[in-house]
Design a protein around this motif. Structure first.
Motif, PDB file in Angstrom:
ATOM      1  N   LEU A   1       0.813  -1.208   0.000  1.00 47.63           N
ATOM      2  CA  LEU A   1       0.000   0.000   0.000  1.00 47.63           C
ATOM      3  C   LEU A   1       0.851   1.264   0.000  1.00 47.63           C
ATOM      4  O   LEU A   1       0.331   2.353   0.277  1.00 47.63           O
ATOM      5  CB  LEU A   1      -0.925   0.003   1.230  1.00 47.63           C
ATOM      6  CG  LEU A   1      -1.931  -1.149   1.294  1.00 47.63           C
ATOM      7  CD1 LEU A   1      -2.655  -1.141   2.642  1.00 47.63           C
ATOM      8  CD2 LEU A   1      -2.940  -1.040   0.153  1.00 47.63           C
ATOM      9  N   ARG A   2       2.120   1.137  -0.299  1.00 48.97           N
ATOM     10  CA  ARG A   2       2.991   2.309  -0.305  1.00 48.97           C
ATOM     11  C   ARG A   2       2.411   3.383  -1.228  1.00 48.97           C
ATOM     12  O   ARG A   2       2.021   3.120  -2.367  1.00 48.97           O
ATOM     13  CB  ARG A   2       4.395   1.932  -0.754  1.00 48.97           C
ATOM     14  CG  ARG A   2       5.332   3.135  -0.865  1.00 48.97           C
ATOM     15  CD  ARG A   2       6.754   2.702  -1.202  1.00 48.97           C
ATOM     16  NE  ARG A   2       7.607   3.839  -1.478  1.00 48.97           N
ATOM     17  CZ  ARG A   2       8.177   4.619  -0.561  1.00 48.97           C
ATOM     18  NH1 ARG A   2       7.973   4.356   0.724  1.00 48.97           N
ATOM     19  NH2 ARG A   2       8.927   5.638  -0.904  1.00 48.97           N
ATOM     20  N   GLY A   3       2.362   4.620  -0.717  1.00 50.49           N
ATOM     21  CA  GLY A   3       1.904   5.751  -1.508  1.00 50.49           C
ATOM     22  C   GLY A   3       0.405   5.887  -1.623  1.00 50.49           C
ATOM     23  O   GLY A   3      -0.099   6.790  -2.288  1.00 50.49           O
ATOM     24  N   VAL A   4      -0.349   5.026  -0.943  1.00 46.42           N
ATOM     25  CA  VAL A   4      -1.805   5.044  -1.066  1.00 46.42           C
ATOM     26  C   VAL A   4      -2.392   6.293  -0.403  1.00 46.42           C
ATOM     27  O   VAL A   4      -1.839   6.824   0.570  1.00 46.42           O
ATOM     28  CB  VAL A   4      -2.404   3.764  -0.435  1.00 46.42           C
ATOM     29  CG1 VAL A   4      -2.294   3.812   1.083  1.00 46.42           C
ATOM     30  CG2 VAL A   4      -3.847   3.570  -0.844  1.00 46.42           C
ATOM     31  N   GLN A   5      -3.503   6.764  -0.935  1.00 48.53           N
ATOM     32  CA  GLN A   5      -4.226   7.871  -0.330  1.00 48.53           C
ATOM     33  C   GLN A   5      -5.277   7.327   0.642  1.00 48.53           C
ATOM     34  O   GLN A   5      -5.959   6.337   0.329  1.00 48.53           O
ATOM     35  CB  GLN A   5      -4.914   8.715  -1.400  1.00 48.53           C
ATOM     36  CG  GLN A   5      -3.952   9.407  -2.346  1.00 48.53           C
ATOM     37  CD  GLN A   5      -3.031  10.372  -1.615  1.00 48.53           C
ATOM     38  OE1 GLN A   5      -3.490  11.204  -0.825  1.00 48.53           O
ATOM     39  NE2 GLN A   5      -1.730  10.263  -1.857  1.00 48.53           N
ATOM     40  N   PRO A   6      -5.439   7.932   1.822  1.00 49.07           N
ATOM     41  CA  PRO A   6      -6.363   7.393   2.830  1.00 49.07           C
ATOM     42  C   PRO A   6      -7.781   7.196   2.325  1.00 49.07           C
ATOM     43  O   PRO A   6      -8.438   6.224   2.700  1.00 49.07           O
ATOM     44  CB  PRO A   6      -6.308   8.445   3.947  1.00 49.07           C
ATOM     45  CG  PRO A   6      -4.964   9.073   3.807  1.00 49.07           C
ATOM     46  CD  PRO A   6      -4.684   9.100   2.327  1.00 49.07           C
ATOM     47  N   ASP A   7      -8.270   8.094   1.466  1.00 46.02           N
ATOM     48  CA  ASP A   7      -9.653   7.959   1.007  1.00 46.02           C
ATOM     49  C   ASP A   7      -9.818   6.887  -0.063  1.00 46.02           C
ATOM     50  O   ASP A   7     -10.919   6.661  -0.574  1.00 46.02           O
ATOM     51  CB  ASP A   7     -10.188   9.300   0.506  1.00 46.02           C
ATOM     52  CG  ASP A   7      -9.348   9.892  -0.622  1.00 46.02           C
ATOM     53  OD1 ASP A   7      -8.371   9.246  -1.036  1.00 46.02           O
ATOM     54  OD2 ASP A   7      -9.673  11.008  -1.066  1.00 46.02           O
ATOM     55  N   ASP A   8      -8.698   6.187  -0.406  1.00 41.18           N
ATOM     56  CA  ASP A   8      -8.772   5.099  -1.372  1.00 41.18           C
ATOM     57  C   ASP A   8      -8.539   3.745  -0.695  1.00 41.18           C
ATOM     58  O   ASP A   8      -8.166   2.776  -1.347  1.00 41.18           O
ATOM     59  CB  ASP A   8      -7.720   5.307  -2.482  1.00 41.18           C
ATOM     60  CG  ASP A   8      -7.900   4.352  -3.654  1.00 41.18           C
ATOM     61  OD1 ASP A   8      -9.045   3.887  -3.871  1.00 41.18           O
ATOM     62  OD2 ASP A   8      -6.901   4.039  -4.323  1.00 41.18           O
ATOM     63  N   VAL A   9      -8.768   3.707   0.618  1.00 43.10           N
ATOM     64  CA  VAL A   9      -8.487   2.484   1.376  1.00 43.10           C
ATOM     65  C   VAL A   9      -9.735   2.030   2.113  1.00 43.10           C
ATOM     66  O   VAL A   9     -10.415   2.813   2.775  1.00 43.10           O
ATOM     67  CB  VAL A   9      -7.337   2.703   2.385  1.00 43.10           C
ATOM     68  CG1 VAL A   9      -7.106   1.428   3.202  1.00 43.10           C
ATOM     69  CG2 VAL A   9      -6.059   3.098   1.661  1.00 43.10           C
ATOM     70  N   ASP A  10     -10.030   0.727   2.002  1.00 41.86           N
ATOM     71  CA  ASP A  10     -11.070   0.082   2.789  1.00 41.86           C
ATOM     72  C   ASP A  10     -10.427  -0.742   3.890  1.00 41.86           C
ATOM     73  O   ASP A  10      -9.306  -1.252   3.720  1.00 41.86           O
ATOM     74  CB  ASP A  10     -11.931  -0.839   1.917  1.00 41.86           C
ATOM     75  CG  ASP A  10     -12.957  -0.067   1.104  1.00 41.86           C
ATOM     76  OD1 ASP A  10     -13.439   0.962   1.608  1.00 41.86           O
ATOM     77  OD2 ASP A  10     -13.271  -0.498  -0.025  1.00 41.86           O
ATOM     78  N   ALA A  11     -11.134  -0.885   5.003  1.00 44.31           N
ATOM     79  CA  ALA A  11     -10.662  -1.718   6.104  1.00 44.31           C
ATOM     80  C   ALA A  11     -11.763  -2.697   6.468  1.00 44.31           C
ATOM     81  O   ALA A  11     -12.891  -2.296   6.752  1.00 44.31           O
ATOM     82  CB  ALA A  11     -10.306  -0.860   7.312  1.00 44.31           C
ATOM     83  N   ALA A  12     -11.433  -3.991   6.428  1.00 39.34           N
ATOM     84  CA  ALA A  12     -12.411  -5.022   6.767  1.00 39.34           C
ATOM     85  C   ALA A  12     -11.698  -6.314   7.094  1.00 39.34           C
ATOM     86  O   ALA A  12     -10.681  -6.656   6.453  1.00 39.34           O
ATOM     87  CB  ALA A  12     -13.386  -5.244   5.611  1.00 39.34           C
ATOM     88  N   ASP A  13     -12.200  -7.018   8.111  1.00 41.74           N
ATOM     89  CA  ASP A  13     -11.675  -8.332   8.495  1.00 41.74           C
ATOM     90  C   ASP A  13     -10.183  -8.317   8.784  1.00 41.74           C
ATOM     91  O   ASP A  13      -9.483  -9.317   8.566  1.00 41.74           O
ATOM     92  CB  ASP A  13     -11.974  -9.377   7.416  1.00 41.74           C
ATOM     93  CG  ASP A  13     -13.469  -9.636   7.279  1.00 41.74           C
ATOM     94  OD1 ASP A  13     -14.162  -9.623   8.315  1.00 41.74           O
ATOM     95  OD2 ASP A  13     -13.932  -9.829   6.144  1.00 41.74           O
ATOM     96  N   GLY A  14      -9.674  -7.178   9.252  1.00 43.44           N
ATOM     97  CA  GLY A  14      -8.259  -7.103   9.595  1.00 43.44           C
ATOM     98  C   GLY A  14      -7.337  -6.791   8.439  1.00 43.44           C
ATOM     99  O   GLY A  14      -6.113  -6.834   8.576  1.00 43.44           O
ATOM    100  N   TRP A  15      -7.910  -6.440   7.286  1.00 42.21           N
ATOM    101  CA  TRP A  15      -7.130  -6.108   6.088  1.00 42.21           C
ATOM    102  C   TRP A  15      -7.349  -4.653   5.700  1.00 42.21           C
ATOM    103  O   TRP A  15      -8.437  -4.114   5.862  1.00 42.21           O
ATOM    104  CB  TRP A  15      -7.559  -6.980   4.904  1.00 42.21           C
ATOM    105  CG  TRP A  15      -7.158  -8.427   5.000  1.00 42.21           C
ATOM    106  CD1 TRP A  15      -7.788  -9.401   5.713  1.00 42.21           C
ATOM    107  CD2 TRP A  15      -6.056  -9.041   4.354  1.00 42.21           C
ATOM    108  NE1 TRP A  15      -7.154 -10.596   5.563  1.00 42.21           N
ATOM    109  CE2 TRP A  15      -6.072 -10.414   4.720  1.00 42.21           C
ATOM    110  CE3 TRP A  15      -5.043  -8.584   3.495  1.00 42.21           C
ATOM    111  CZ2 TRP A  15      -5.123 -11.320   4.263  1.00 42.21           C
ATOM    112  CZ3 TRP A  15      -4.110  -9.496   3.026  1.00 42.21           C
ATOM    113  CH2 TRP A  15      -4.138 -10.846   3.414  1.00 42.21           C
TER     114      TRP A  15
END
Length: 733
Positions: free
Chosen positions: A536-550
């Motif tokens: 996830l290097r360089g990822v923008q926070p609003d382009d990230v989902d969080a679910a089931d520990g991932w």
């Protein structure tokens, strides 16, 4: 899939059923001594002499007003942080203000020795005149300064003209008795000093309040007091304040140089730790022939003690419930030589809704209008007193769903018209409501390298399910499975949290846990985005989902990584803290939960025995965090409402002011055999204003309206209107 709303089992359930959960009296510091609180046997006067029996074995201390350590100036009576703070009896003088007032503490090496020495303590009194009947007390009343921050009296429109404008008027008085808290666990405190540091294992609804108040009274710094309460065996308001026994235990432990345990006897629940006060409520209603109110009046007289003002805010519910162009409300206090009243589940709303909802039923019958229709004709989407819209209100749906579920349309409205065998059958209903409160709270959330999340806040679990719902909130906010999350509470060293009262723990603490969980998620995203080894290097926070520990990219789901891997490479636990507090919402909206209660009663025509085979309760309470624990909470409130309607009353000997039924053999509360089918439903309700999760408190709304619904059903069954609680068979004979 969101954990919020799921009916998961209590996370603390196994600890409770296995005995691993340790309550306050189950802590045993080394060399612990045992204390018994001795209470007065007169209602007014002073102590002339206290003499211990020198032959009692094992006695370490008999602490009285003659040898108790003096407290700092201004702290002799407590009364800090009102309305939570109480005027206390800390053995600083010889005055007696009520029967069962703390007057001494006996400390011994065993519980048996302490109890024997306490029983053999000889006390001589000089008695003084006492006011021991409400009839006598109500001859001299006065207004409180405030009623939960509001004016004691209110007036809008022309009340007298409004009363005259209606086609039908009602002027009736409703009376509620003194009720006493009787949680399974009585009040208990273990006090242990380590040098100048005090640790208190206390059964409380407010560990941070105990820390603050006790440290201030004893004249030490707040950080010198640690309060621990991982489990509370029922509170319901009585454990929301710091009472005399808590400070007395600390004083005694300091005196003997050993930890001291002080547990109240069941009889000592009757007076020294509050109760619901006697109230007399005059309801005046006037309505047009179509049922629309032209005026409403609610005047309250409630008893308070000789040492402190405490008002049961009964008329607040009338101020906001129905549209009424003219209204007048008032609160008055009447002093008695009894212990100071306190919060008791739904203080004000439970008692006030009995008077208001019974009066509305009486007026509906006078007008020949169905009780539900009567309420709908006076329905309002705005708080008439505050002149603010409700943040959400699903009461119409509650009426409709409840009526359909109960079968209200099959009801013959004529009293004594419905039967089942030799029993008279009555159907009654009432509206339920309780305000939505929220206070500032803080929380910390930590993820460990194994991917498990630990959330903490200095709140309490009264048996309501706080451990469980906060676990759900933390798991949802971070984005891990519920089984990978854990919530800890009950330690004053944890982040600040408010009292667990006013049905506001979920609204307050879950907001902080949710904010801290989201902050932790963002922290993990930031660490991953800056890590050259992360997908996830360089990822923008609003382009990230969080679910089931991932964590995974929305735009490229193949780029993802376990949160635990991020934490491990980071070198250890990752922590986030947050504070959540209300904003200006309460200035823009009036915030309340609402509901409708339907009750069926069976009354034996000859013996007048009353049974309640079924209750239907429907509620609009915002987002329910846990469907299972939430339903249990609402059911518990209904059960208490049935007890309020039919059983609960503290009876005092009018000669000496002592509770004559100060035990669970004579103070009647509902048991399983008293309860029929309770059907609880919760409507879908979105409220974006009350707090970030849209959750309203449910701890107290369940009791509101129940007593009135029972009284209304008894009227329907028998044709006899009972306006004094509890409704016992002798009132119907």
């Amino acid at each position: 899939m969101s954990a919020i709303g799921a009916p998961i089992n209590r996370t603390d359930g196994w600890a409770k059923v296995s005995g691993a959960a340790r309550y306050s009296a189950e802590h045993f510091p080394p060399q612990m001594a045992h204390a018994v609180m001795v209470t007065s046997t007169i209602p007014a006067g002073r102590i002339k002499r206290i003499e211990a029996d020198a032959e009692c074995p094992g006695v370490l201390l008999v602490m009285t007003h003659e040898n108790a350590p003096p407290l700092p100036p201004g702290m002799k009576a407590g009364k800090l942080q009102p309305p939570i703070g109480r005027v206390l009896s800390l053995l600083q003088d010889d005055a007696v203000h009520y029967n069962n007032q703390p007057i001494a503490v006996v400390v011994a090496d065993t519980p048996e020795h302490a109890r024997e020495a306490a029983a053999r303590l000889h006390v001589e009194y000089e008695t003084a005149p006492a006011i021991l009947t409400f009839e006598q007390a109500r001859q001299h009343t006065y207004p409180p300064d405030k009623v939960l921050g509001e004016s004691a009296d209110t007036r809008r429109g022309d009340f007298e003209a409004g009363m005259l404008a209606g086609s039908v008027q009602l002027d009736a008085t409703y009376v509620t008795p003194y009720e006493t808290h009787n949680p399974i666990e009585p009040h208990a405190t273990v006090a242990a000093w380590d040098g100048e540091h005090l640790t208190l294992y206390d059964s409380t609804q407010y560990i941070k309040g105990v820390q603050s108040i006790v440290s201030t009274i004893l004249g030490i710094r707040q950080e010198q007091v640690t309060v621990l309460c991982p489990f509370t065996g029922g509170g319901f308001g009585c454990k929301g304040s710091v009472w005399s026994h808590v400070v007395l235990a600390a004083m005694a432990a300091k005196q003997v140089g050993r930890p001291v345990k002080l547990v109240l006897d069941r009889n000592q629940m009757f007076g020294p730790v509050g109760g619901r006060p006697i109230t007399e409520q005059r309801m005046r209603l006037s309505a047009m022939a179509d049922g629309r109110l032209t005026a409403s009046g609610h005047d309250v007289i409630a008893y308070t003690s000789m040492i402190e003002d405490w008002i049961e805010p009964c008329a607040l519910v009338t101020r906001m419930m129905y549209e009424s162009p003219a209204q007048q409300t008032s609160h008055r206090l009447a002093r008695m030589n009894l212990g100071t009243p306190t919060f008791m589940r739904a203080p004000g709303e439970a008692t006030g809704s009995f008077a208001l909802e019974a009066a509305m039923d009486e007026l509906a019958y006078e007008l020949g209008i169905d009780p539900i229709e009567m309420r709908l004709r006076n329905y309002t989407e705005r708080d008439p007193q505050k002149q603010l819209p409700y943040s959400s209100k699903s009461l119409r749906e509650c009426y409709q769903l409840g009526a359909d579920r109960f079968g209200w349309s099959r009801r013959n409205p004529a009293p004594r018209s419905m039967r089942e065998g030799d029993k008279l059958v009555g159907w009654g209903m009432a509206t339920a409501t309780y305000p939505t409160h929220r206070m500032a709270a803080s929380a910390t959330v930590v993820m460990h390298p194994d991917g498990h999340v630990l959330a903490r806040s200095a709140t309490q679990d009264l048996g309501t399910g706080t451990y469980t719902v906060m676990t759900q909130v933390a798991a949802d906010a971070v984005g891990v499975p519920v089984e990978h999350a854990r919530f800890e509470l009950g330690d004053s060293r944890m982040p600040e949290a408010p009292v667990s009262g006013g049905s506001m723990t979920v609204a307050s603490v879950s907001s902080a846990v949710h904010a801290a969980g989201q902050a932790l998620r963002l922290k993990l995203i930031g660490i991953a985005a800056a890590d050259a080894l992360s997908p996830l290097r360089g990822v923008q926070p609003d382009d990230v989902d969080a679910a089931d520990g991932w964590l995974s990219m929305r735009s490229d789901p193949q780029r993802r990584e376990r949160m635990s891997s991020i934490v491990k490479r980071h070198g250890g636990p990752v922590e986030a803290n947050a504070k959540a507090e209300p904003g200006s919402e309460s200035e823009q909206y009036s915030m309340h939960s609402f509901g409708a209660v339907f009750v069926e009663v069976h009354v034996d025509e000859t013996l007048c025995e009353i049974r309640v085979p079924r209750v239907v309760g429907v509620y609009g309470v915002g987002k329910l965090i846990n469907a299972k624990t939430g339903r249990s909470q609402l059911m518990g409130g209904i059960v208490w409402g049935l007890g309020m309607a039919l059983l609960e009353e503290t009876v005092f000997d009018e000669r000496v002011g002592r509770a004559v039924n100060g035990n669970l053999a004579e103070y009647h509360v509902p048991v399983n055999a008293d309860i029929g089918n309770i059907d609880v439903l919760v409507v879908d309700e979105e409220d974006p204003h009350v707090n970030p999760l849209g959750a309203k408190g449910i701890g107290e709304i369940g009791i509101t309206g129940v007593a009135a619904a029972v009284a209304n059903a008894v009227w329907h069954a028998t044709g006899k209107r009972v306006r004094d609680l509890p409704i016992t068979l002798d009132t119907l004979l």
